[in-house]
Design an enzyme around this catalytic site. Structure first.
Site, PDB file in Angstrom:
ATOM      1  N   TYR A 169     -10.103  15.114   3.087  1.00  0.00           N
ATOM      2  CA  TYR A 169     -11.013  14.569   1.839  1.00  0.00           C
ATOM      3  C   TYR A 169     -12.347  14.921   1.974  1.00  0.00           C
ATOM      4  CZ  TYR A 169      -7.232  11.678   0.059  1.00  0.00           C
ATOM      5  OH  TYR A 169      -5.892  11.468  -0.534  1.00  0.00           O
ATOM      6  N   GLN A 172      -5.831  17.274   7.170  1.00  0.00           N
ATOM      7  CA  GLN A 172      -5.793  17.145   5.723  1.00  0.00           C
ATOM      8  C   GLN A 172      -7.290  16.601   5.616  1.00  0.00           C
ATOM      9  OE1 GLN A 172      -6.304  13.596   4.419  1.00  0.00           O
ATOM     10  NE2 GLN A 172      -6.886  14.524   2.373  1.00  0.00           N
ATOM     11  N   LYS A 223      -4.083  20.911  -1.468  1.00  0.00           N
ATOM     12  CA  LYS A 223      -2.834  20.362  -1.685  1.00  0.00           C
ATOM     13  C   LYS A 223      -3.034  19.439  -2.889  1.00  0.00           C
ATOM     14  CE  LYS A 223      -0.810  16.314   0.516  1.00  0.00           C
ATOM     15  NZ  LYS A 223      -1.199  15.058  -0.247  1.00  0.00           N
ATOM     16  N   GLY A 254       7.119  15.097  -2.396  1.00  0.00           N
ATOM     17  CA  GLY A 254       7.220  14.242  -3.534  1.00  0.00           C
ATOM     18  C   GLY A 254       8.665  13.876  -3.530  1.00  0.00           C
ATOM     19  N   GLY A 255       9.285  13.084  -3.001  1.00  0.00           N
ATOM     20  CA  GLY A 255      10.452  12.338  -3.244  1.00  0.00           C
ATOM     21  C   GLY A 255      11.457  12.959  -2.484  1.00  0.00           C
ATOM     22  N   ILE A 256      11.319  13.727  -1.364  1.00  0.00           N
ATOM     23  CA  ILE A 256      12.330  14.411  -0.627  1.00  0.00           C
ATOM     24  C   ILE A 256      12.721  13.338   0.261  1.00  0.00           C
ATOM     25  CG2 ILE A 256      12.506  15.929   1.287  1.00  0.00           C
ATOM     26  CD1 ILE A 256      11.823  17.593  -1.150  1.00  0.00           C
ATOM     27  N   ARG A 298       1.012   8.890  -6.935  1.00  0.00           N
ATOM     28  CA  ARG A 298      -0.099   7.682  -6.576  1.00  0.00           C
ATOM     29  C   ARG A 298      -1.297   7.820  -7.501  1.00  0.00           C
ATOM     30  NH1 ARG A 298       1.286   5.296  -1.592  1.00  0.00           N
ATOM     31  NH2 ARG A 298      -1.024   4.894  -0.790  1.00  0.00           N
ATOM     32  N   THR A 335      -7.255  18.410   0.258  1.00  0.00           N
ATOM     33  CA  THR A 335      -6.538  17.556  -0.974  1.00  0.00           C
ATOM     34  C   THR A 335      -7.320  17.634  -2.251  1.00  0.00           C
ATOM     35  OG1 THR A 335      -5.369  16.207   0.585  1.00  0.00           O
ATOM     36  CG2 THR A 335      -5.624  15.256  -1.884  1.00  0.00           C
ATOM     37  N   ARG A 349      -3.827   1.684  -9.276  1.00  0.00           N
ATOM     38  CA  ARG A 349      -2.783   1.199  -8.226  1.00  0.00           C
ATOM     39  C   ARG A 349      -2.843  -0.458  -8.494  1.00  0.00           C
ATOM     40  NH1 ARG A 349      -3.382   5.066  -2.984  1.00  0.00           N
ATOM     41  NH2 ARG A 349      -3.696   6.812  -3.953  1.00  0.00           N
ATOM     42  N   HIS A 390       0.817  13.867  -5.206  1.00  0.00           N
ATOM     43  CA  HIS A 390       0.376  12.683  -4.278  1.00  0.00           C
ATOM     44  C   HIS A 390       1.257  11.620  -4.323  1.00  0.00           C
ATOM     45  CE1 HIS A 390      -3.752  11.952  -2.453  1.00  0.00           C
ATOM     46  NE2 HIS A 390      -3.208  10.817  -2.092  1.00  0.00           N
ATOM     47  N   TYR A 423       0.737  -0.863  -0.033  1.00  0.00           N
ATOM     48  CA  TYR A 423       0.074   0.065  -0.041  1.00  0.00           C
ATOM     49  C   TYR A 423       1.078   1.354  -0.015  1.00  0.00           C
ATOM     50  CZ  TYR A 423      -2.812   3.867   1.577  1.00  0.00           C
ATOM     51  OH  TYR A 423      -3.299   4.926   1.615  1.00  0.00           O
ATOM     52  N   SER A 452      -4.166  12.830   8.331  1.00  0.00           N
ATOM     53  CA  SER A 452      -4.860  12.642   7.347  1.00  0.00           C
ATOM     54  C   SER A 452      -6.478  12.524   7.602  1.00  0.00           C
ATOM     55  CB  SER A 452      -4.442  11.101   6.621  1.00  0.00           C
ATOM     56  OG  SER A 452      -5.501  10.684   5.719  1.00  0.00           O
TER      57      SER A 452
HETATM   58  C1  LIG Z   1       0.524   5.451   2.129  1.00  0.00           C
HETATM   59  C2  LIG Z   1       0.298   6.828   1.788  1.00  0.00           C
HETATM   60  C3  LIG Z   1      -0.886   7.293   2.269  1.00  0.00           C
HETATM   61  C4  LIG Z   1      -1.281   8.760   1.493  1.00  0.00           C
HETATM   62  N1  LIG Z   1      -2.751   9.144   1.998  1.00  0.00           N
HETATM   63  C5  LIG Z   1      -3.015  10.454   1.799  1.00  0.00           C
HETATM   64  C6  LIG Z   1      -4.042  11.053   2.459  1.00  0.00           C
HETATM   65  O1  LIG Z   1      -4.747  10.494   3.333  1.00  0.00           O
HETATM   66  N2  LIG Z   1      -4.270  12.208   2.038  1.00  0.00           N
HETATM   67  C7  LIG Z   1      -3.469  13.223   1.482  1.00  0.00           C
HETATM   68  O2  LIG Z   1      -3.557  14.027   0.783  1.00  0.00           O
HETATM   69  N3  LIG Z   1      -2.348  12.533   0.729  1.00  0.00           N
HETATM   70  C8  LIG Z   1      -1.963  11.325   1.098  1.00  0.00           C
HETATM   71  N4  LIG Z   1      -0.786  10.767   0.566  1.00  0.00           N
HETATM   72  C9  LIG Z   1       0.053  11.539  -0.221  1.00  0.00           C
HETATM   73  C10 LIG Z   1       1.080  12.275   0.798  1.00  0.00           C
HETATM   74  O3  LIG Z   1       0.324  13.283   1.473  1.00  0.00           O
HETATM   75  C11 LIG Z   1       2.194  13.008  -0.032  1.00  0.00           C
HETATM   76  O4  LIG Z   1       1.652  13.969  -0.979  1.00  0.00           O
HETATM   77  C12 LIG Z   1       3.234  12.171  -0.545  1.00  0.00           C
HETATM   78  O5  LIG Z   1       3.410  10.706   0.055  1.00  0.00           O
HETATM   79  C13 LIG Z   1       4.533  12.860  -0.908  1.00  0.00           C
HETATM   80  O6  LIG Z   1       5.509  12.136  -1.602  1.00  0.00           O
HETATM   81  P1  LIG Z   1       6.658  10.964  -0.597  1.00  0.00           P
HETATM   82  O7  LIG Z   1       5.844   9.855  -0.168  1.00  0.00           O
HETATM   83  O8  LIG Z   1       7.522  10.591  -1.778  1.00  0.00           O
HETATM   84  O9  LIG Z   1       7.472  12.115   0.379  1.00  0.00           O
HETATM   85  C14 LIG Z   1      -0.590   9.448   0.905  1.00  0.00           C
HETATM   86  C15 LIG Z   1       0.944   8.862   0.530  1.00  0.00           C
HETATM   87  C16 LIG Z   1       1.189   7.583   1.129  1.00  0.00           C
HETATM   88  C17 LIG Z   1       2.500   7.137   0.587  1.00  0.00           C
HETATM   89  C1  LIG Z   2      -7.962   7.124  -2.551  1.00  0.00           C
HETATM   90  C2  LIG Z   2      -7.021   7.625  -1.603  1.00  0.00           C
HETATM   91  C3  LIG Z   2      -7.073   6.895  -0.248  1.00  0.00           C
HETATM   92  C4  LIG Z   2      -5.610   7.427   0.538  1.00  0.00           C
HETATM   93  C5  LIG Z   2      -4.605   8.179  -0.328  1.00  0.00           C
HETATM   94  O1  LIG Z   2      -4.621   9.185  -0.279  1.00  0.00           O
HETATM   95  C6  LIG Z   2      -3.547   7.500  -0.460  1.00  0.00           C
HETATM   96  O2  LIG Z   2      -3.453   6.046  -0.598  1.00  0.00           O
HETATM   97  O3  LIG Z   2      -2.778   7.952  -1.521  1.00  0.00           O
END
Ligand SMILES: Cc1cc2nc3c(=O)[nH]c(=O)nc-3n(C[C@H](O)[C@H](O)[C@H](O)COP(=O)(O)O)c2cc1C
Ligand SMILES: CCCCC(=O)C(=O)O
Length: 360
Positions: free
Chosen positions: A147, A145, A230, A286-288, A257, A173, A182, A254, A42, A124
């Protein structure tokens, strides 16, 4: 004999020695062993062919720094001020869902780790721990954050609850009207285990009422705290965000993702910062993974950055101490990079830190 006790402890936290984990990539490697397959797949997942996921890193790696010597910087000042609050260093915890599948203490461990490392934690909407408990636990600032769900009354109550609990900003977001393709999640038929509940998820899956700029205006009317959007990835949307009156913009894809093959965030950041032109703070994620990545983002217009996956890995490896360690490593790397670049403070980090081939 010891085996008997193991089930009572989290297999994720038992006997993990953090001293061998010296950078954020080490945490990822360790987490691959510490996490359940479900949680790991995940977290690690990018959309479709995971090109954007990779580009986020590659684009940062491809930027070169301009070393500057004999500058008399020994103790750099990493502080930044955001919405009237001082952050000790410009790194926040990005919102990530479902910490309950990563560690038994879930979001409470994340909150403790953030607090130990003096970092702001963006919680989140899909937290597996009620907001009240997180607010009770954290001693450092929390942001929320959002949704937006179809049930707008529910959304209204939720953001007002967050504000009442002391959350200091709201990140809406805007890049996830639906989740991305995915394949990793599909292969494992991802779903939350029965004992892990996300109390604010309400009617999971795609919502019927699309979110529009009108909703952003409506959300701002519900709270007094700053509202950020965001998931902005082009200058035109950044301009619309300003017109909608937001207090800040987060450049984010994101973590690669959602929509695969959009550019790396570090690539679009300078164009968005240019269009925003200082009207509101621009944040980026993103990628930091390295202190030098933080420097590059700041040089290209970010006021602060957020990290997502490394926090999940720190959490899975060792709970709160793992989260704190991830943040501290990145902060220390940032300090070293500032010294080596001759930049005494964060506002002093400008494009002069980026290598450009001299004209002559
Ligand atoms: C496991 C996972 C769950 C995430 N869930 C959310 C979320 O609930 N809400 C949201 O705005 N972004 C979510 N994101 C995106 C992160 O807030 C963020 O934009 C992203 O992970 C940044 O990139 P990095 O993982 O390379 O640091 C999620 C990312 C991951 C990896
Ligand atoms: C559909 C979004 C679920 C949570 C999320 O933001 C993520 O997994 O990236």
């Amino acid at each position: 004999m010891q085996q008997e006790f193991l089930p009572q402890m989290s297999s994720a936290t038992a006997f993990i020695d953090l001293s061998g984990l010296v950078n954020l990539f080490d945490f990822e490697t360790k987490a691959a062993q510490a996490m359940s397959n479900l949680a790991y797949e995940y977290v690690v997942s990018g959309a479709a062919d995971e090109l954007t996921l990779r580009w986020n890193r590659q684009a940062l790696d491809n930027l070169k720094l301009n070393q500057t010597v004999l500058t008399d910087v020994t103790k750099p000042d990493t502080r930044v001020t955001l919405f009237g609050h001082e952050l000790l260093y410009p790194i926040l915890i990005a919102p990530t869902a479902y910490h309950g599948i990563m560690h038994p203490e879930a979001e409470l461990a994340t909150a403790r780790g953030a607090s130990a490392a003096s970092a702001t934690y963006v919680v989140s909407s899909f937290t597996t721990t009620p907001l009240e408990k997180i607010a009770d636990t954290a001693t450092q600032p929390l942001w929320f954050q959002l949704y937006v769900r179809d049930d707008r009354e529910f959304t209204k109550d939720l953001v007002q609850k967050a504000q009442a609990l002391g959350f200091q900003a709201l990140c809406v977001t805007v890049d996830t009207p639906v989740g991305g393709v995915r394949n990793r999640e599909q292969r494992i038929n991802f779903g939350l285990p029965a004992d892990v509940v996300a109390p604010y998820m309400l009617a999971p899956g795609p919502q019927k009422n699309p979110l529009t700029w009108k909703d952003i205006e409506w959300l701002q009317s519900l709270v007094d705290i700053p509202v950020l959007v965001k998931g902005i990835m082009n200058p035109n949307d950044a301009e619309l965000a300003i017109q909608a009156g937001v207090s800040g913009v987060i450049v984010s894809n994101h973590g690669g993702r959602n929509l695969d093959t959009v550019p790396a965030t570090i690539e679009v950041l300078p164009y968005i910062a240019e269009r925003i032109n200082g009207r509101v703070p621009v944040l980026m994620d993103g990628g930091i993974r390295r202190g030098t990545d933080v420097v590059k983002a700041i040089a290209l217009g970010a006021k602060a950055v957020l990290i997502g996956k490394p926090i999940c890995y720190g959490l899975a490896c060792a709970g709160a101490p793992g989260v704190a360690r991830v943040l501290t490593i990145l902060r220390e790397e940032l300090e070293l990079a500032m010294i080596l670049l001759g930049k005494a403070s964060v506002p002093a980090i400008d494009r002069s830190v980026l290598w450009e081939k001299p004209d002559n």
